[in-house]
Design a protein around this motif. Structure first.
Motif, PDB file in Angstrom:
ATOM      1  N   LYS A   1      50.193  51.163  49.814  1.00 17.84           N
ATOM      2  CA  LYS A   1      50.983  51.553  49.134  1.00 17.84           C
ATOM      3  C   LYS A   1      51.254  52.472  48.925  1.00 17.84           C
ATOM      4  O   LYS A   1      50.137  53.377  47.747  1.00 17.84           O
ATOM      5  CB  LYS A   1      51.347  50.597  47.723  1.00 17.84           C
ATOM      6  N   GLN A   2      52.488  53.791  48.561  1.00 16.90           N
ATOM      7  CA  GLN A   2      52.093  55.078  48.277  1.00 16.90           C
ATOM      8  C   GLN A   2      52.040  55.165  46.887  1.00 16.90           C
ATOM      9  O   GLN A   2      53.419  54.569  46.361  1.00 16.90           O
ATOM     10  CB  GLN A   2      53.007  56.665  48.876  1.00 16.90           C
ATOM     11  N   THR A   3      51.120  55.880  46.501  1.00  9.86           N
ATOM     12  CA  THR A   3      51.777  56.220  44.771  1.00  9.86           C
ATOM     13  C   THR A   3      51.557  57.476  45.094  1.00  9.86           C
ATOM     14  O   THR A   3      50.424  57.870  44.393  1.00  9.86           O
ATOM     15  CB  THR A   3      50.038  55.470  43.953  1.00  9.86           C
ATOM     16  N   GLY A   4      52.549  58.360  43.962  1.00  9.07           N
ATOM     17  CA  GLY A   4      52.549  59.465  44.361  1.00  9.07           C
ATOM     18  C   GLY A   4      52.576  60.288  45.264  1.00  9.07           C
ATOM     19  O   GLY A   4      53.138  60.129  46.398  1.00  9.07           O
ATOM     20  N   SER A   5      50.848  61.166  45.401  1.00 13.64           N
ATOM     21  CA  SER A   5      50.838  62.214  46.617  1.00 13.64           C
ATOM     22  C   SER A   5      49.800  61.527  47.293  1.00 13.64           C
ATOM     23  O   SER A   5      49.352  62.036  49.034  1.00 13.64           O
ATOM     24  CB  SER A   5      50.343  63.497  45.883  1.00 13.64           C
ATOM     25  N   GLY A   6      49.423  60.761  46.916  1.00  9.92           N
ATOM     26  CA  GLY A   6      48.505  59.896  48.138  1.00  9.92           C
ATOM     27  C   GLY A   6      48.978  57.781  48.206  1.00  9.92           C
ATOM     28  O   GLY A   6      50.174  57.752  47.847  1.00  9.92           O
ATOM     29  N   PHE A   7      48.162  56.912  48.501  1.00 13.82           N
ATOM     30  CA  PHE A   7      47.781  55.986  48.744  1.00 13.82           C
ATOM     31  C   PHE A   7      47.115  54.956  47.852  1.00 13.82           C
ATOM     32  O   PHE A   7      45.656  55.249  48.252  1.00 13.82           O
ATOM     33  CB  PHE A   7      47.597  55.971  49.986  1.00 13.82           C
ATOM     34  N   THR A   8      47.587  54.048  47.876  1.00 10.67           N
ATOM     35  CA  THR A   8      46.940  52.605  47.162  1.00 10.67           C
ATOM     36  C   THR A   8      46.326  51.605  48.043  1.00 10.67           C
ATOM     37  O   THR A   8      47.763  51.657  49.146  1.00 10.67           O
ATOM     38  CB  THR A   8      47.255  52.394  45.993  1.00 10.67           C
ATOM     39  N   TYR A   9      44.819  51.709  48.422  1.00 12.20           N
ATOM     40  CA  TYR A   9      44.872  50.278  49.767  1.00 12.20           C
ATOM     41  C   TYR A   9      44.364  49.355  48.989  1.00 12.20           C
ATOM     42  O   TYR A   9      43.119  49.165  47.919  1.00 12.20           O
ATOM     43  CB  TYR A   9      43.774  51.315  50.686  1.00 12.20           C
ATOM     44  N   VAL A  10      44.904  48.064  49.847  1.00 12.11           N
ATOM     45  CA  VAL A  10      43.890  47.162  49.477  1.00 12.11           C
ATOM     46  C   VAL A  10      43.496  46.348  50.220  1.00 12.11           C
ATOM     47  O   VAL A  10      44.198  46.095  51.844  1.00 12.11           O
ATOM     48  CB  VAL A  10      44.887  45.807  48.412  1.00 12.11           C
ATOM     49  N   GLN A  11      42.149  45.291  50.654  1.00  8.14           N
ATOM     50  CA  GLN A  11      42.080  44.909  51.211  1.00  8.14           C
ATOM     51  C   GLN A  11      41.764  43.177  50.794  1.00  8.14           C
ATOM     52  O   GLN A  11      40.429  43.561  49.050  1.00  8.14           O
ATOM     53  CB  GLN A  11      40.861  45.697  52.346  1.00  8.14           C
TER      54      GLN A  11
END
Length: 332
Positions: free
Chosen positions: A163-173
């Protein structure tokens, strides 16, 4: 019962699972880890037990992503948080997995890869990630890193998402292994959850010595320096700039015929005119300090501020903006 996914603006997530070693005491396996709690982004499945946790302020994790050629491992960088849970007794791995799927979807995450037992086995996903828990940091029992020790645990499920959060991404596995049939943990699904939030290294912690500055000026006609520090939106040199300023002065004294521009650079945040003024004031502050405190002749130095007109990296991320905020020495 549902896994709870809370919203926020900072996170990068990667989720995996871990096993306990033979010989560990039953009491240690089913005891909540002291000092631990769920990550603010994603909770345990209700009624679960937090066996262990750990974190890394800045590191690299890997997750599975779907490519045209099949599943591949993708490295992601950020602040890493690890959790290992035992599920409630007699709740299946599939039930736990469905809750995490729903939680990620509800929170607006895009699925990068997902598989359930049969497809996971066909694609050998468990084998791909068996080292993930071993690569994670823990505060407690390192025996838990062997959850996927042979890449063949029963009822394995996996999902990665972003999920995009600000200028980057949050990744979940998320990777789950089904309950064992014997021992104190029988009937409890094993879950390793790893959350990786966007983070960058703090720049300017390493100064460039006089010899390297001189060599850079001779070779390239300029050199970028990150050891010169100012408070945000201010042009007053901070005390921790002293070492870098001394090296700049020493380099100039070693080449007494050289004249240089001291050029101030900013990122692209804020108004251009304000950044032009700020970068000029910062460059002048360096010139003044080199002359007054370090004995460099004033006629060898000129200050110029160019705001964000000469970036060395993209301003789309904080990491890039940090690289753009710099002082340069340029031969003239």
């Amino acid at each position: 019962m549902n896994a709870v996914f809370t919203t926020g603006t900072r996170f990068l997530a990667a989720v995996t699972l871990s096993l306990c070693a033979a010989g560990a005491s039953a009491a240690s396996l089913l005891t909540e880890r002291p000092g631990g709690k769920d990550h603010p982004l994603i909770s345990r499945y209700e009624g679960g037990i937090l066996y262990d946790y750990g974190s890394n302020p800045l590191g690299t994790a890997r997750l599975v992503e779907r490519a045209r050629s099949g599943p591949v491992l993708r490295p992601v960088e950020g602040r890493i948080s690890n959790r290992l849970y035992w599920g409630p007794k007699e709740v299946s791995a599939l039930a736990v997995f469905r809750n995490y799927q729903q939680a990620l979807h509800t929170a607006g995450f895009e699925t990068l890869f997902s598989c359930e037992t049969a497809e996971c086995e066909k694609l050998r996903i468990q084998k791909m990630i068996e080292d993930f828990p071993r690569e994670a940091k823990w505060v407690g029992n390192s025996a838990m890193v062997n959850i996927f020790n042979n890449g063949d645990q029963r009822d394995f499920h996996y999902i990665s998402a972003r999920k995009q959060t600000g200028s980057g991404f949050t990744y979940v596995q998320v990777a789950l292994a089904g309950p064992r049939s014997d021992g104190e943990t029988a009937g409890r699904t094993r879950q390793f959850i790893q959350v990786v939030e966007p983070a960058q290294a703090e720049m300017g912690k390493v100064t460039v010595d006089a010899k390297a500055i001189g060599a850079g000026l001779q070779r390239d006609g300029k050199i970028a320096l990150y050891g010169v520090h100012f408070d945000t939106n201010k042009a007053v040199l901070k005390e921790e700039s002293a070492a870098q300023l001394q090296s700049m002065a020493d380099a100039l004294k070693a080449q007494p015929a050289m004249k240089v521009l001291i050029v101030g650079h900013t990122d692209n945040q804020g108004e251009i005119e304000a950044n032009l003024a700020l970068s000029q004031k910062r460059a002048q502050a360096v010139v003044d300090a080199l002359g007054k405190n370090y004995g460099v002749a004033a006629n060898r130095l000129n200050a110029r501020g160019v705001a964000s007109f000469a970036p060395v990296s993209s301003n789309a991320s904080e990491e890039g903006r940090a690289k753009n905020r710099r002082v340069e020495m340029v031969v003239r």
